[in-house]
Scaffold this active site. Sequence first.
Site, short mmCIF file in Angstrom:
data_model
loop_
_atom_site.label_atom_id
_atom_site.label_comp_id
_atom_site.label_asym_id
_atom_site.label_seq_id
_atom_site.Cartn_x
_atom_site.Cartn_y
_atom_site.Cartn_z
N ARG A 182 0.85 -1.19 0.00
CA ARG A 182 0.00 0.00 0.00
C ARG A 182 0.89 1.24 0.00
NH1 ARG A 182 1.54 1.86 4.02
NH2 ARG A 182 0.35 3.77 3.63
N GLY A 183 0.24 2.37 -0.18
CA GLY A 183 0.98 3.61 -0.39
C GLY A 183 1.11 3.83 -1.88
N ALA A 184 0.70 5.01 -2.37
CA ALA A 184 0.64 5.23 -3.82
C ALA A 184 1.95 4.92 -4.54
CB ALA A 184 0.19 6.67 -4.10
N ARG A 241 -7.10 -0.92 -7.31
CA ARG A 241 -7.18 0.25 -6.41
C ARG A 241 -7.47 1.51 -7.21
NH1 ARG A 241 -4.52 0.63 -1.55
NH2 ARG A 241 -5.62 2.61 -1.47
N GLN A 261 -3.30 2.69 10.04
CA GLN A 261 -1.98 2.73 9.40
C GLN A 261 -0.99 3.59 10.19
OE1 GLN A 261 -4.88 2.91 7.71
NE2 GLN A 261 -4.64 2.38 5.55
N ASP A 306 -3.09 10.08 -2.07
CA ASP A 306 -3.31 9.08 -3.11
C ASP A 306 -3.47 9.71 -4.48
OD1 ASP A 306 -3.36 6.59 -1.68
OD2 ASP A 306 -5.17 7.31 -0.72
N ASN A 325 -6.68 11.81 0.42
CA ASN A 325 -5.81 11.03 1.30
C ASN A 325 -6.70 10.24 2.26
OD1 ASN A 325 -3.11 10.33 2.14
ND2 ASN A 325 -3.48 11.51 4.01
N LYS A 326 -6.09 9.45 3.09
CA LYS A 326 -6.84 8.63 4.04
C LYS A 326 -7.83 9.47 4.83
CE LYS A 326 -6.80 5.03 4.79
NZ LYS A 326 -7.79 4.00 4.33
#
Length: 297
Positions: A58-60, A101, A205, A246, A256-257
């Site tokens: 995960r993480g762009a 995703r 996270q 993201d 973002n989250k």
Amino acid sequence: MEKEKNSKNIMDYATVTLLEAENAIEIIDQTKLPGTIELIRLKSAQEIWNAIYLLKVRGAPAIGVAAGFGIYLLAKEIETEDYEVFYEAFQKQKEYLNSSRPTAVNLSWALNRMEKVCIAKPVAEIKELLHKEALEIQEEDIRVCKSIGEHGLTLVKPGDGILTHCNAGQLATSKYGTATAPIYLGEERGYHFHVFADETRPLLQGARLTSFELHAAGVDVTLICDNMSGTVMKQGLVQAVFVGCDRVAANGDTANKIGTSVVATVAKRYHVPFYVCAPTSTIDLNTATGDDICIEE
């Protein structure tokens, strides 16, 4: 999907590695952190898709690197010398991986970048070009993250308190992270920042990943619940907020989250500078505003 268990420091491992001889991608299974550091090897299209979809990687930026390696390995297995047959099979694999995703634009960015080298040439030559391009995506990620860190350091001073939300650390990239890049470079240079990491609901996270990796790197970090960000800012303990994202729309809107907008609003209330740290690969000029970003819920 092959698994290998390890008990070393999390910073000792690359987030995403291409194992050329094994025709596999090796990743840290981030769903198992922080309790277990487990490396898994992905070989099939479904394994790669599942790893991205289920946030094992995960993480762009890290997703982009995994996508580059993944489409290369899948293209490598296409057994034909006919360009048209090869290209049709390549596109099917690309579309499949791209469906894993939708919010992280680096996924489609990396896959589109890989497709651009699939020009009408001998298939064996195309596969070698794909290999080189996938490695370049990873090397570029490291260079860009370090550059973000250098720029970020000009915005803070030694001893500052920094707050971050979600995980935009080394675990989200090939090295340094985006939002954490100034923190890691500062640690190397004796800045001695104190970092406040939001736990980040609903998947934690910040608690499971950011606090874990910063602590492993020797950074002074305090884990706080999400609704405590206002308290530490009001008390003057935070001089800057660094977050990743993201996707950035053409007008500058950022996804973002969940919870990031709350942090930004509170930071504005207490006059704390708020910075979004993103590589140009996360900027999507084809998306006009944030309202057009597909949000995963």
